[in-house]
Structures are given as C-alpha cells and as structure tokens.
Motif scaffolding. Structure first.
Motif, PDB file in Angstrom:
ATOM      1  N   SER A  79      46.413  46.203   8.886  1.00  0.00           N
ATOM      2  CA  SER A  79      47.567  45.342   8.615  1.00  0.00           C
ATOM      3  C   SER A  79      47.419  43.962   9.244  1.00  0.00           C
ATOM      4  O   SER A  79      48.011  42.992   8.771  1.00  0.00           O
ATOM      5  CB  SER A  79      48.860  45.998   9.132  1.00  0.00           C
ATOM      6  OG  SER A  79      48.764  46.266  10.525  1.00  0.00           O
ATOM      7  N   ILE A  80      46.601  43.864  10.294  1.00  0.00           N
ATOM      8  CA  ILE A  80      46.365  42.568  10.954  1.00  0.00           C
ATOM      9  C   ILE A  80      45.289  41.770  10.244  1.00  0.00           C
ATOM     10  O   ILE A  80      45.399  40.552  10.066  1.00  0.00           O
ATOM     11  CB  ILE A  80      45.960  42.781  12.436  1.00  0.00           C
ATOM     12  CG1 ILE A  80      47.070  43.478  13.219  1.00  0.00           C
ATOM     13  CG2 ILE A  80      45.600  41.444  13.091  1.00  0.00           C
ATOM     14  CD1 ILE A  80      48.350  42.683  13.333  1.00  0.00           C
ATOM     15  N   SER A  81      44.219  42.446   9.800  1.00  0.00           N
ATOM     16  CA  SER A  81      43.078  41.727   9.221  1.00  0.00           C
ATOM     17  C   SER A  81      43.146  41.544   7.706  1.00  0.00           C
ATOM     18  O   SER A  81      42.553  40.607   7.171  1.00  0.00           O
ATOM     19  CB  SER A  81      41.770  42.456   9.571  1.00  0.00           C
ATOM     20  OG  SER A  81      41.754  43.753   8.997  1.00  0.00           O
ATOM     21  N   ALA A  82      43.869  42.426   7.010  1.00  0.00           N
ATOM     22  CA  ALA A  82      43.940  42.321   5.546  1.00  0.00           C
ATOM     23  C   ALA A  82      44.447  40.955   5.058  1.00  0.00           C
ATOM     24  O   ALA A  82      43.984  40.471   4.014  1.00  0.00           O
ATOM     25  CB  ALA A  82      44.808  43.444   4.973  1.00  0.00           C
TER      26      ALA A  82
ATOM     27  N   TYR B 182      52.458  39.663   8.096  1.00  0.00           N
ATOM     28  CA  TYR B 182      53.034  38.335   7.892  1.00  0.00           C
ATOM     29  C   TYR B 182      52.631  37.384   9.015  1.00  0.00           C
ATOM     30  O   TYR B 182      52.311  36.217   8.772  1.00  0.00           O
ATOM     31  CB  TYR B 182      54.563  38.376   7.792  1.00  0.00           C
ATOM     32  CG  TYR B 182      55.139  36.980   7.713  1.00  0.00           C
ATOM     33  CD1 TYR B 182      54.936  36.202   6.569  1.00  0.00           C
ATOM     34  CD2 TYR B 182      55.797  36.401   8.806  1.00  0.00           C
ATOM     35  CE1 TYR B 182      55.391  34.900   6.509  1.00  0.00           C
ATOM     36  CE2 TYR B 182      56.263  35.102   8.743  1.00  0.00           C
ATOM     37  CZ  TYR B 182      56.054  34.352   7.596  1.00  0.00           C
ATOM     38  OH  TYR B 182      56.485  33.054   7.530  1.00  0.00           O
ATOM     39  N   GLU B 183      52.652  37.874  10.242  1.00  0.00           N
ATOM     40  CA  GLU B 183      52.274  37.012  11.371  1.00  0.00           C
ATOM     41  C   GLU B 183      50.839  36.516  11.214  1.00  0.00           C
ATOM     42  O   GLU B 183      50.524  35.372  11.555  1.00  0.00           O
ATOM     43  CB  GLU B 183      52.454  37.757  12.693  1.00  0.00           C
ATOM     44  CG  GLU B 183      53.894  38.057  13.062  1.00  0.00           C
ATOM     45  CD  GLU B 183      54.769  36.808  13.117  1.00  0.00           C
ATOM     46  OE1 GLU B 183      54.265  35.727  13.508  1.00  0.00           O
ATOM     47  OE2 GLU B 183      55.948  36.900  12.741  1.00  0.00           O
ATOM     48  N   SER B 184      49.969  37.384  10.684  1.00  0.00           N
ATOM     49  CA  SER B 184      48.574  36.977  10.465  1.00  0.00           C
ATOM     50  C   SER B 184      48.474  35.926   9.368  1.00  0.00           C
ATOM     51  O   SER B 184      47.836  34.879   9.551  1.00  0.00           O
ATOM     52  CB  SER B 184      47.727  38.196  10.078  1.00  0.00           C
ATOM     53  OG  SER B 184      47.568  39.070  11.167  1.00  0.00           O
ATOM     54  N   ILE B 185      49.099  36.180   8.221  1.00  0.00           N
ATOM     55  CA  ILE B 185      48.979  35.238   7.108  1.00  0.00           C
ATOM     56  C   ILE B 185      49.665  33.917   7.435  1.00  0.00           C
ATOM     57  O   ILE B 185      49.192  32.844   7.040  1.00  0.00           O
ATOM     58  CB  ILE B 185      49.544  35.846   5.793  1.00  0.00           C
ATOM     59  CG1 ILE B 185      49.133  34.989   4.585  1.00  0.00           C
ATOM     60  CG2 ILE B 185      51.042  36.003   5.844  1.00  0.00           C
ATOM     61  CD1 ILE B 185      47.674  34.972   4.289  1.00  0.00           C
TER      62      ILE B 185
END
Length: 327
Positions: free
Chosen positions: A113-116, A192-195
């Motif tokens: 969920s973090i890297s996708a 969301y935080e990653s993107i």
C-alpha cells in the motif's frame, strides 16, 4: 503474483503472433518479407540501445520515487526489481507492474500500500510526457487533437485532485464507510500519503522531464527505422512526424487496456504511416521492427532480469504474493 500472470503472458505472445499474421496478409506477405530483408539490420543495435536508455532513465525515476518515500533499497536489488517488471509488459493495462511492489516487500518489508502509488505516479508522468511529446504533431498534422487534449486534461485533473488533501481525504472517508472496504480502508490513507508526496510540484516536474527524455528515445528509434527505409525508397518522414506517430500510437494502445496495446498500437502506427503516403509494406515492416525493439525487447529484458534476480535473492518468483497476505 508471478504464477497467475504466466498464462496471460503466453496468451499475449499468441496474440502478438496473430497480429503479425493479420498485418502480413494486409501488407502482402511476400512483399513484406522482401521489405524486412532490405532493412539495414546494422542499425538494430542502435535502436535497441535507445530502448534500453529509455529503461535506464525510467529506472532512475523509480529510484527518485523511492528516495521521496524514504524507502531504502540496495542499488543492485532495485535495478533487478525494476527490470524484472518488464516481463509483465504484455499484461492488461500493465497491472503486472505491481510485481515491483511485491518484490520490494520481499526485500525490505515495505507494505504494498506504500509502494504501489509509485506505479501510479510512473504511469501518470509517462502519459503526461507522451502528451507533451506529440501535442505539437497533433496540430501540425491536424490529427488526434481531441484524444491528445482529452488524455492530457484527464491526467492534469487527476493530479489536481490528488494534490487537494481536503477533497482526497473526504473521498477516502466515504470509502471507509463502505462495509466491504472497511477492513482495508486504512491502506487507502497510506497509499494516498505516498501518492500525495510524489505529485508535489517539484517531484512532478523532475519526473515528467525524465519521462519526456526517456520516451523521446523510443520515438527516435522509429525515426531511425524510417530514415533507413527512406535511403532507398521514396518516403520522407521528419522527426516531428515520427515522434507524433509513436507517441499517439502508444497513448491509443495504452488506453485500450489490451495486453501491451497489442493490435491497437500496431493498427494506429501503421495507419498513420500509410496516411503519410508510405507504402503498406514499409509501414507494416517499420511498425513491427519498432514494436519488437520496444515491447518485445522489454519482455526479453524482463525474463533475463527475473533470472538474475532469483539468483541474487535466492527467491522463487513463482511464490511471491501467494503464501503471504497482500499487505
């Protein structure tokens, strides 16, 4: 993860063969074979080198994204993971690229969920860069403006939406209230935080510029093929035309969601070349040379990289994502 895509990859290979057969009939098989034989194959290593340069530039974009998310990974592992994903180039909508996230989880336990979102950001900047490359040609040749502008606006609006934390978090809050999504709702916020981090102005500009250079390399490959044929045939295609044809065909093939854009990309590229008064046999031959040098070369690079990654990591990709929770 890898196992379930094997049949799809084999299906895509069969589909690619069917596409070649269909276009061979269209261009007259004997004439097409003669056109292939007349090509100066000494230029093929240069075309493949340009494609590989595309891969390398996009690898450094991947590395940049990892840095933005503060994901630590050894350079060799990162390179092999990135290149291994090209074996999935012929999966529908390139969804097989999620393999990167699964392999990353294997290496350093980074949740999918973090890297996708890196994969989303990659596709986002790829589309924007290709639109930038071919928008001038769309107006010069008066073709495909609506598709180019439509795709460009869609992704720009998508960036604007993601950039608004208020709107995005509100949408996520609604999703969290849906019963069957409740158990995985927390992953939406992580993603969301990653993107959000990846589409800020500075990262967006840097990675889009990298993508423009990367995809221009493959456009240049098509231009070289056409210039080789122009040396002994009566065709005249400039660089702007080659960039537009390759870029437009890539966009159309991508939005078709077919494996590798098979059939749609070839039809679009051949059709545009024919519209420029290039003989059918030269148009089809040029299309297949560039597609073998890009799409199918990518699959080959992926197969080789998978082999070396398995030796490097002592992991069997057949079992990745099968015996573990999809986190």
């Amino acid at each position: 993860m890898f196992r379930k895509y094997k049949k799809r990859i084999l299906f895509s290979i069969a589909l690619g063969a069917a596409v070649f057969l269909g276009f061979s009939i269209y261009a007259d098989f004997d004439k097409l074979m003669k056109t292939f034989s007349e090509f100066n194959w000494y230029y093929l290593p240069l075309i493949l080198l340009l494609t590989y340069l595309n891969f390398v530039i996009r690898f450094y974009k991947w590395e940049y994204y990892l840095g933005q998310l503060k994901i630590s990974l050894k350079k060799k592992a990162s390179f092999l993971i990135f290149m291994s994903t090209f074996v999935m180039s012929v999966t529908p909508g390139k969804m097989g690229e999620l393999l990167k996230s699964y392999l990353l989880r294997e290496e350093n336990s980074t949740p999918v969920s973090i890297s996708a979102p890196i994969i989303i950001a990659e596709r986002l900047t790829d589309f924007i860069s290709i639109v930038i490359l071919c928008i001038a040609g769309a107006f010069v040749f008066n073709f495909g403006q609506n598709i180019i502008i439509g795709v460009g606006l869609f992704f720009i609006l998508f960036v604007i939406l993601i950039s608004s934390r208020k709107i995005s978090l509100r949408i996520i809050s609604y999703l969290e209230k849906i019963k069957f999504l409740y158990k995985i709702a927390h992953k939406f916020r992580d993603s969301y935080e990653s993107i959000y981090t990846l589409v800020r102005i500075k990262p967006l500009l840097i990675t889009t510029l990298m993508s423009v250079v990367a995809w221009f390399c493959e456009c240049l490959g098509l231009y070289i093929i056409l210039k080789v044929y122009s040396s002994f045939t009566h065709i005249d295609v400039n660089l702007l035309a080659a960039v537009f044809i390759y870029g437009f065909s890539t966009i159309v093939g991508s939005i078709s969601m077919l494996p590798g854009g098979l059939g749609v990309t070839e039809a679009s590229m051949t059709g545009l070349l024919v519209l420029l008064k290039i003989p059918k046999d030269v148009s089809v031959a040029s299309t297949f040379i560039i597609r073998v040098s890009t799409l199918w070369f990518a699959v080959l690079v992926g197969v080789i990289s998978v082999y070396f990654y398995q030796k490097y990591s002592n992991k069997n990709l057949e079992n990745i994502g099968v015996n573990q929770a999809e986190t």
